[in-house]
Design an enzyme around this catalytic site. Structure first.
Site, mmCIF file in Angstrom:
data_model
loop_
_atom_site.group_PDB
_atom_site.id
_atom_site.type_symbol
_atom_site.label_atom_id
_atom_site.label_comp_id
_atom_site.label_asym_id
_atom_site.label_seq_id
_atom_site.Cartn_x
_atom_site.Cartn_y
_atom_site.Cartn_z
ATOM 1 C CB ILE A 6 -18.071 -58.387 -43.205
ATOM 2 C CG1 ILE A 6 -19.030 -56.664 -43.408
ATOM 3 C CG2 ILE A 6 -17.560 -59.009 -44.858
ATOM 4 C CD1 ILE A 6 -19.904 -56.393 -44.305
ATOM 5 N NE ARG A 144 -18.686 -52.186 -53.824
ATOM 6 C CZ ARG A 144 -18.890 -51.989 -55.889
ATOM 7 N NH1 ARG A 144 -18.986 -52.406 -56.309
ATOM 8 N NH2 ARG A 144 -18.072 -50.935 -55.726
ATOM 9 C CB VAL A 145 -23.437 -56.981 -47.805
ATOM 10 C CG1 VAL A 145 -22.592 -57.116 -48.586
ATOM 11 C CG2 VAL A 145 -22.333 -56.972 -46.314
ATOM 12 C CE LYS A 196 -16.205 -49.722 -47.777
ATOM 13 N NZ LYS A 196 -18.310 -50.934 -47.625
ATOM 14 C CG HIS A 234 -34.172 -31.705 -63.295
ATOM 15 N ND1 HIS A 234 -32.868 -32.952 -63.870
ATOM 16 C CD2 HIS A 234 -33.599 -30.918 -64.177
ATOM 17 C CE1 HIS A 234 -32.053 -31.848 -65.001
ATOM 18 N NE2 HIS A 234 -33.054 -30.861 -65.164
ATOM 19 C CB CYS A 250 -20.595 -48.381 -43.368
ATOM 20 S SG CYS A 250 -20.094 -49.509 -42.922
HETATM 21 N N1 SAJ Z 1 -29.842 -41.835 -44.554
HETATM 22 C C1 SAJ Z 1 -29.812 -40.850 -44.880
HETATM 23 N N2 SAJ Z 1 -30.843 -40.049 -45.703
HETATM 24 C C2 SAJ Z 1 -30.683 -41.136 -46.782
HETATM 25 C C3 SAJ Z 1 -29.972 -41.836 -46.720
HETATM 26 C C4 SAJ Z 1 -29.702 -42.605 -45.812
HETATM 27 O O1 SAJ Z 1 -29.806 -39.868 -43.346
HETATM 28 O O2 SAJ Z 1 -30.797 -41.048 -48.123
HETATM 29 C C5 SAJ Z 1 -28.791 -42.286 -43.395
HETATM 30 C C6 SAJ Z 1 -29.371 -43.395 -42.477
HETATM 31 O O3 SAJ Z 1 -30.189 -42.535 -41.749
HETATM 32 C C7 SAJ Z 1 -28.410 -43.574 -41.183
HETATM 33 C C8 SAJ Z 1 -27.249 -43.246 -41.959
HETATM 34 O O4 SAJ Z 1 -27.563 -42.521 -43.219
HETATM 35 O O5 SAJ Z 1 -28.321 -43.262 -40.223
HETATM 36 C C9 SAJ Z 1 -26.703 -45.034 -43.115
HETATM 37 O O6 SAJ Z 1 -27.638 -45.403 -43.657
HETATM 38 P P1 SAJ Z 1 -27.689 -46.074 -45.317
HETATM 39 O O7 SAJ Z 1 -28.327 -46.751 -45.142
HETATM 40 O O8 SAJ Z 1 -26.594 -45.027 -46.339
HETATM 41 O O9 SAJ Z 1 -25.793 -46.880 -45.138
HETATM 42 P P2 SAJ Z 1 -25.413 -48.185 -44.040
HETATM 43 O O10 SAJ Z 1 -24.214 -47.539 -43.090
HETATM 44 O O11 SAJ Z 1 -25.872 -48.777 -43.859
HETATM 45 O O12 SAJ Z 1 -24.620 -49.397 -45.128
HETATM 46 C C10 SAJ Z 1 -23.325 -48.634 -45.569
HETATM 47 C C11 SAJ Z 1 -23.672 -48.766 -47.528
HETATM 48 N N3 SAJ Z 1 -23.182 -47.582 -48.465
HETATM 49 C C12 SAJ Z 1 -24.026 -47.084 -49.528
HETATM 50 O O13 SAJ Z 1 -24.032 -46.960 -49.696
HETATM 51 C C13 SAJ Z 1 -22.849 -46.270 -50.238
HETATM 52 C C14 SAJ Z 1 -23.269 -50.485 -47.902
HETATM 53 O O14 SAJ Z 1 -23.691 -50.882 -48.994
HETATM 54 C C15 SAJ Z 1 -21.638 -51.010 -46.898
HETATM 55 O O15 SAJ Z 1 -21.379 -51.889 -46.971
HETATM 56 C C16 SAJ Z 1 -22.121 -50.491 -45.803
HETATM 57 O O16 SAJ Z 1 -22.218 -48.805 -46.012
HETATM 58 C C17 SAJ Z 1 -20.723 -50.352 -45.172
HETATM 59 O O17 SAJ Z 1 -20.534 -51.219 -44.943
HETATM 60 O O18 SAJ Z 1 -19.421 -49.401 -45.812
#
Ligand code: SAJ
Length: 395
Positions: A6, A144-145, A196, A234, A250
């Site tokens: 970041i 929140r990127v 956050k 739904h 994160c």
């Molecule tokens: N995952 C699932 N099922 C889903 C979505 C994700 O199992 O339906 C898993 C992914 O495979 C992965 C984990 O969750 O292992 C996290 O992946 P992600 O794409 O949800 O998130 P990150 O860790 O790449 O980024 C997150 C984001 N936060 C949110 O969406 C609330 C991002 O916006 C934040 O900036 C980032 O954390 C951070 O730096 O905090």
């Protein structure tokens, strides 16, 4: 302060719009790399941007801070062994800038932090420099990127900004408005810190719900992917996708910043962490059981393909990856008979990698750990045992 995933993009973007930026990192190699116009992390478009702003002199890197007008703290906040947040990097970055601060300056923390950290740092600053109280602005502004889309989201995402007082919030808003095109939402420091943690905990809880459904459906002999697709028809239901667990730096970390401080109150948040961690363990057990069943049935050990190592689809980032954990766990139980696949990286120091189509072709048991796009080109083969934890074939 901090030139990681970041800090560096933030430094480069603010340099590109005309700020004069000094990027500070305790690692001399990082500073050296950036001063050559190169980067040490992987993020689309970042290499070109850094090269451009270093060449035109608006970004420079160093291991030591210098007198500035705005200080951004963008260092890691890991957790200690017992899931307690560790804010020592924020503290040491603050101590490093403390002697440089002057009236009128703006000090901002971006690092994901436990509630109360910004006020704690304000106390640290005013404890040592009492003349600054009321004369500098102190605020918290989380990013929140999404990794992979950082340059776009840093500019276009809305941001929450919370100062220790109204003037701090306003000064921080003025600063971010120089490069953020999304809306800037003012609040206080504690709410911004909690916001956050709430965003990532919310996603973790929702993924845990999907993962819990996948365990129930496995027992009930129901296709969880079809079930979720149908339930999502739904108008007010939007269930996320189950997988092999939750990884990255994160979502699998931030909820602990809440549970550590509010253990009695954060029941769902704590349970979601347990469910998502358990899902990875469960996947590893499923693979091991399938291997034993295969051996009993065929009188020989199976060849197993472990498909994907990254922490989420279509990236090359293996940090805190459930797929990597599962691969390591199952490979502990048997010396050979495994092919490991990760199409997004060339080589790995521990795993010998096999091409995805070759592994699929040769394997007796195929375990899909990550939903990489390449895997979706494969054709389902009923002669193999397919453990589809990532929803590659769905139907
Ligand atoms: N995952 C699932 N099922 C889903 C979505 C994700 O199992 O339906 C898993 C992914 O495979 C992965 C984990 O969750 O292992 C996290 O992946 P992600 O794409 O949800 O998130 P990150 O860790 O790449 O980024 C997150 C984001 N936060 C949110 O969406 C609330 C991002 O916006 C934040 O900036 C980032 O954390 C951070 O730096 O905090």
């Amino acid at each position: 302060m901090g030139l990681g995933y970041i800090g560096l993009p933030t430094a480069a973007i603010s340099a590109s719009i005309g700020h004069k930026v000094l990027g500070v990192d305790i690692n001399p190699k990082v500073a050296e790399t950036i001063n050559k116009g190169e980067i040490h992390i992987i993020e689309p478009g970042l290499g070109n941007l850094v090269k451009q702003v270093v060449e035109n002199g608006s970004l420079r890197a160093s291991t030591l801070p210098e007198i500035s007008d705005v200080y951004l703290i963008v260092v890691p906040t890991p957790f200690k062994g017992n899931y307690e947040p560790d804010i020592s990097f924020v503290e040491s970055a603050t101590n490093a800038v403390l002697p440089l601060l002057k009236a009128g300056d703006l000090y901002i923390i971006e690092s994901t932090s436990p509630v109360g950290t910004t006020n704690k740092m304000a106390e640290l600053i005013f404890g040592k420099r009492p003349e600054l109280e009321g004369n500098i602005s102190i605020a918290y502004c989380p990013e929140r990127v999404l990794p992979g889309n950082v340059l776009h989201e840093l500019i276009h995402n809305d941001r929450v900004i919370g100062g220790i007082d109204a003037q701090s919030t306003q000064k921080a808003q003025e600063f971010y408005s120089t490069f953020v095109e999304g809306k800037l939402h003012p609040t206080n420091a504690r709410t911004a810190e909690m916001c956050k943690l709430t965003e990532n905990s919310s996603r973790d809880v929702q993924i845990a719900f999907a993962n819990e459904l996948s365990l129930i459906c496995d027992k009930a002999n129901i296709n969880v992917w079809e079930l979720i697709d149908l339930a999502n028809k739904h108008p007010r239901v939007n269930i996320l996708q189950p997988g092999s667990g939750v990884g990255g730096h994160c979502i699998a970390v931030d909820p602990y910043f809440i549970t550590a401080e509010f253990p009695r109150e954060s029941q769902i948040i704590g349970k979601a962490r347990e469910i998502n961690n358990y899902k990875s363990f469960w996947c590893a057990e499923k693979i091991r059981t399938s291997m034993l069943e295969f051996e009993l049935k065929h009188g020989r050990k199976p060849l197993v393909a472990l498909m994907g190592l990254a922490f989420k689809p279509n990236i090359d980032d293996l940090r805190e990856s459930p797929a990597k954990y599962i691969a390591q766990k199952v490979m502990q139980s048997a010396q050979d008979g495994f092919m490991v696949v990760e199409p997004n990286i060339e080589e790995h120091s521990i795993f010998r990698l096999t091409k995805y189509d070759e592994a699929f072709e040769k394997a007796d048991i195929v375990a899909f750990l990550v939903a990489h796009n390449e895997f979706k080109n494969l054709t389902y083969n009923t002669n193999k045992v397919i453990l589809d934890f990532a929803g590659i074939f769905k139907k």
